[in-house]
Motif scaffolding. Sequence first.
Motif, PDB file in Angstrom:
ATOM      1  N   ALA A  54       0.826  -1.209   0.000  1.00 57.26           N
ATOM      2  CA  ALA A  54       0.000   0.000   0.000  1.00 57.26           C
ATOM      3  C   ALA A  54       0.858   1.256   0.000  1.00 57.26           C
ATOM      4  O   ALA A  54       0.407   2.319  -0.404  1.00 57.26           O
TER       5      ALA A  54
ATOM      6  N   TRP B 154       5.334  -3.558  -6.699  1.00 55.75           N
ATOM      7  CA  TRP B 154       3.956  -3.240  -6.284  1.00 55.75           C
ATOM      8  C   TRP B 154       2.965  -4.001  -7.157  1.00 55.75           C
ATOM      9  O   TRP B 154       2.013  -4.603  -6.668  1.00 55.75           O
TER      10      TRP B 154
ATOM     11  N   VAL C 231      -2.775  -2.258   6.448  1.00 52.23           N
ATOM     12  CA  VAL C 231      -3.149  -1.028   5.817  1.00 52.23           C
ATOM     13  C   VAL C 231      -4.554  -0.719   6.161  1.00 52.23           C
ATOM     14  O   VAL C 231      -5.466  -1.245   5.561  1.00 52.23           O
TER      15      VAL C 231
ATOM     16  N   SER D  12     -12.066   0.126   8.673  1.00 51.12           N
ATOM     17  CA  SER D  12     -13.403  -0.454   8.757  1.00 51.12           C
ATOM     18  C   SER D  12     -13.991  -0.216  10.141  1.00 51.12           C
ATOM     19  O   SER D  12     -15.178   0.069  10.280  1.00 51.12           O
TER      20      SER D  12
ATOM     21  N   THR E  49     -15.357   3.201  10.498  1.00 48.21           N
ATOM     22  CA  THR E  49     -16.664   3.328   9.844  1.00 48.21           C
ATOM     23  C   THR E  49     -17.760   2.751  10.735  1.00 48.21           C
ATOM     24  O   THR E  49     -18.835   3.334  10.897  1.00 48.21           O
TER      25      THR E  49
ATOM     26  N   GLY F  31      -8.195  10.500   1.774  1.00 39.58           N
ATOM     27  CA  GLY F  31      -7.681   9.336   1.046  1.00 39.58           C
ATOM     28  C   GLY F  31      -6.309   8.939   1.551  1.00 39.58           C
ATOM     29  O   GLY F  31      -5.929   9.230   2.687  1.00 39.58           O
TER      30      GLY F  31
ATOM     31  N   VAL G 185     -15.103   6.690  -1.869  1.00 41.57           N
ATOM     32  CA  VAL G 185     -14.469   6.523  -0.558  1.00 41.57           C
ATOM     33  C   VAL G 185     -13.293   5.537  -0.594  1.00 41.57           C
ATOM     34  O   VAL G 185     -12.412   5.587   0.259  1.00 41.57           O
TER      35      VAL G 185
ATOM     36  N   GLY H 195      -9.678  -3.968  -1.099  1.00 44.86           N
ATOM     37  CA  GLY H 195     -10.557  -4.633  -0.125  1.00 44.86           C
ATOM     38  C   GLY H 195     -11.973  -4.067  -0.138  1.00 44.86           C
ATOM     39  O   GLY H 195     -12.761  -4.326   0.765  1.00 44.86           O
TER      40      GLY H 195
HETATM   41  C1  HEM Z   1     -14.535   1.042   5.061  1.00 43.88           C
HETATM   42  C2  HEM Z   1     -13.454   0.357   4.773  1.00 43.88           C
HETATM   43  C3  HEM Z   1     -12.329   0.827   3.886  1.00 43.88           C
HETATM   44  C4  HEM Z   1     -12.088   2.060   3.339  1.00 43.88           C
HETATM   45  C5  HEM Z   1     -12.912   3.340   3.478  1.00 43.88           C
HETATM   46  C6  HEM Z   1     -10.851   1.950   2.578  1.00 43.88           C
HETATM   47  C7  HEM Z   1     -10.292   3.000   1.872  1.00 43.88           C
HETATM   48  C8  HEM Z   1      -9.103   2.911   1.185  1.00 43.88           C
HETATM   49  C9  HEM Z   1      -8.491   4.018   0.487  1.00 43.88           C
HETATM   50  C10 HEM Z   1      -9.047   5.442   0.382  1.00 43.88           C
HETATM   51  C11 HEM Z   1      -7.334   3.563  -0.055  1.00 43.88           C
HETATM   52  C12 HEM Z   1      -6.332   4.367  -0.890  1.00 43.88           C
HETATM   53  C13 HEM Z   1      -6.749   4.369  -2.346  1.00 43.88           C
HETATM   54  C14 HEM Z   1      -5.912   5.339  -3.163  1.00 43.88           C
HETATM   55  O1  HEM Z   1      -4.687   5.362  -3.008  1.00 43.88           O
HETATM   56  O2  HEM Z   1      -6.486   6.112  -3.958  1.00 43.88           O
HETATM   57  C15 HEM Z   1      -7.197   2.170   0.297  1.00 43.88           C
HETATM   58  C16 HEM Z   1      -6.139   1.385  -0.071  1.00 43.88           C
HETATM   59  C17 HEM Z   1      -6.005   0.079   0.335  1.00 43.88           C
HETATM   60  N1  HEM Z   1      -6.917  -0.684   1.031  1.00 43.88           N
HETATM   61 FE1  HEM Z   1      -8.702  -0.058   1.749  1.00 43.88          FE
HETATM   62  N2  HEM Z   1     -10.378   0.678   2.679  1.00 43.88           N
HETATM   63  C18 HEM Z   1     -11.240  -0.046   3.459  1.00 43.88           C
HETATM   64  C19 HEM Z   1     -11.139  -1.380   3.793  1.00 43.88           C
HETATM   65  C20 HEM Z   1     -10.132  -2.215   3.381  1.00 43.88           C
HETATM   66  C21 HEM Z   1     -10.070  -3.625   3.673  1.00 43.88           C
HETATM   67  C22 HEM Z   1     -11.129  -4.418   4.460  1.00 43.88           C
HETATM   68  C23 HEM Z   1      -8.904  -4.091   3.105  1.00 43.88           C
HETATM   69  C24 HEM Z   1      -8.333  -5.480   3.089  1.00 43.88           C
HETATM   70  C25 HEM Z   1      -9.005  -6.583   3.309  1.00 43.88           C
HETATM   71  C26 HEM Z   1      -8.231  -2.965   2.483  1.00 43.88           C
HETATM   72  C27 HEM Z   1      -7.001  -3.012   1.847  1.00 43.88           C
HETATM   73  C28 HEM Z   1      -6.396  -1.940   1.222  1.00 43.88           C
HETATM   74  C29 HEM Z   1      -5.071  -1.996   0.585  1.00 43.88           C
HETATM   75  C30 HEM Z   1      -4.143  -3.193   0.552  1.00 43.88           C
HETATM   76  C31 HEM Z   1      -4.830  -0.733   0.030  1.00 43.88           C
HETATM   77  C32 HEM Z   1      -3.594  -0.264  -0.725  1.00 43.88           C
HETATM   78  C33 HEM Z   1      -3.762  -0.391  -2.235  1.00 43.88           C
HETATM   79  C34 HEM Z   1      -2.526   0.051  -3.034  1.00 43.88           C
HETATM   80  O3  HEM Z   1      -1.791   0.919  -2.589  1.00 43.88           O
HETATM   81  O4  HEM Z   1      -2.324  -0.511  -4.122  1.00 43.88           O
HETATM   82  N3  HEM Z   1      -9.011  -1.848   2.667  1.00 43.88           N
HETATM   83  N4  HEM Z   1      -8.293   1.793   1.045  1.00 43.88           N
END
Ligand code: HEM
Length: 518
Positions: A121, A129, A303, A309, A312, A372, A437, A447
């Motif tokens: 992430a 990546w 991450v 979560s 939220t 973000g 979001v 995710g």
């Molecule tokens: C309400 C729950 C969640 C919200 C609001 C959320 C939001 C976000 C946001 C805003 C980003 C950054 C996207 C960007 O760079 O533009 C992100 C990245 C990421 N999220 Fe979530 N997330 C949530 C739940 C989860 C869950 C449950 C997982 C894993 C099971 C997860 C795994 C990741 C990972 C691995 C990244 C990094 C992606 C990358 O850099 O390639 N997230 N998330």
Amino acid sequence: MSPAMPFDVRTAWPWAISVLLVLLANAVRRPRKYARFPPGPTPLPLIGNALDFPRTHLGREFAEMAKKYGDVVYLNVLGQDTVVLGSLKAARDLLDKRSANYSDRPTSVMVQLVGYDWLFALMNYGSRWRQHRRAVHPTMTPDVVPQYQAFQSDAARNLIRLILQSPGDLGSHIKFTFAAIVMGALYGIELREPHDKYYHMVERMGEVGEEILIPGRFPVEAFPVLRYLPSWFPGGGFKKWAADAKRDISSIVDYLFEGSKSVITTDASRRPMIHRILGDTPSQESTELEKMCKEVAATMYVVLSARVSNATMGAFFVAMALYPEVQKKAQQELDRVVGAERLPDFSDRPSLPYVNAIVKELLRWHPATPMGVPHRILADDEYNGHVIPGGATIFVNIWAIFRDPELYPQPDEFMPSRFLDTAGNLDVHGRDPTDVVFGFGRRICPGRHFADSALFILCASVLSAFEIGPPVGEDGVPIPFKREAADHCVVSHPKVHQYTMKPRSVHVDHLVRTANEQ
Ligand code: HEM
């Protein structure tokens, strides 16, 4: 456990000297193209816009700036070019449509010092990546995510059980619930109670991850030369903090992975993500594959996942206690569709438009990552006649997008009905909060489908089991409260109050037990 304070102003003189040198260097290298950068507050000599960078509520304060300068604002924060996108259009135009140039992440000294350079992430955009992201992709598609529903339903019932046992500990129950969901789905390890050793391990990983993402928290990010300070030297305490974190994290990641390998799953609906990756990518050397799998799983855990979560879900209780009429409407729908003899399950989802609208409204009303996760632009770009300099850190003001009254009238109110048409069907056309979001472009949250389904089952289950009311004093009189959150960090954590949690029927306990036996 709260991390040691890594920076002490009383011992900051060695920092001050390095800082001065870097600021002078920045002052003399101001490029000519600066004149064409997007508008923004006037920078001060040497420190640029360091004092303009919001400190209390990032989303709201940047939104105020956008009113003055437009939806693309430029700041120079101690020499670091920073651009804040304040509208959905700008975010789509740049992060989605020009994603090849906008998908890097800012480089961070602290990420290296705490040993999080394997965390995809936060990795720079490139082949490593891409390899990690590709490993995760097939395990998190909308077709596969339903296969994790068993973990999510178990955790929802367990949450009800925990609330029945000790309603006053709601904050820790929520935290534990997401830790358990993600631990089960990623590693296949069952978390039973909040004092479980695995739980403390993942808390530690999340805590470090979140701490290093707080803007301005570690001056070494702006002045990388400080990394060469010895940890015993005045002002060098952050290095000891980072070294401790690195040691802990490395052993935790190994421990979790080994624990997961020994999990035997015969039930296809309980196959954790690690087993899917190890089983589904046969062409690589097994040690190399194992290493990547270990890193990928831990990334998905650390991450933000569990922490975002649970922020939220924390907001869900705030909203329900503040808006009893919304709660009542959802319960009427649940009583009609599910009845009082069982708890909701995923098969009910299509018949519960109002509960679905609550999940959408929750993600809008309280975006857990209001700014973000920052991107970094690789090469100079032009947008609306302005130059966005290569290397700039790019934030999207998700909070402001969700406060746009054109898209969401009365944006500060919690109104799920905004997402229903006149016939009561879900209608999010052109303003679905899940399209915003979870971020943008190639870095969009992998995710997101998983999180959406977990939130649905948790909200539906809690609503069918409890009437959530405002906190009450010893005299039984409701205590007025409002929505409060720590809004200066990457993750916005709402304050969890001592709500009254009244079981909706005397059978709730029985329903939880029988649901677990099914
Ligand atoms: C309400 C729950 C969640 C919200 C609001 C959320 C939001 C976000 C946001 C805003 C980003 C950054 C996207 C960007 O760079 O533009 C992100 C990245 C990421 N999220 Fe979530 N997330 C949530 C739940 C989860 C869950 C449950 C997982 C894993 C099971 C997860 C795994 C990741 C990972 C691995 C990244 C990094 C992606 C990358 O850099 O390639 N997230 N998330």
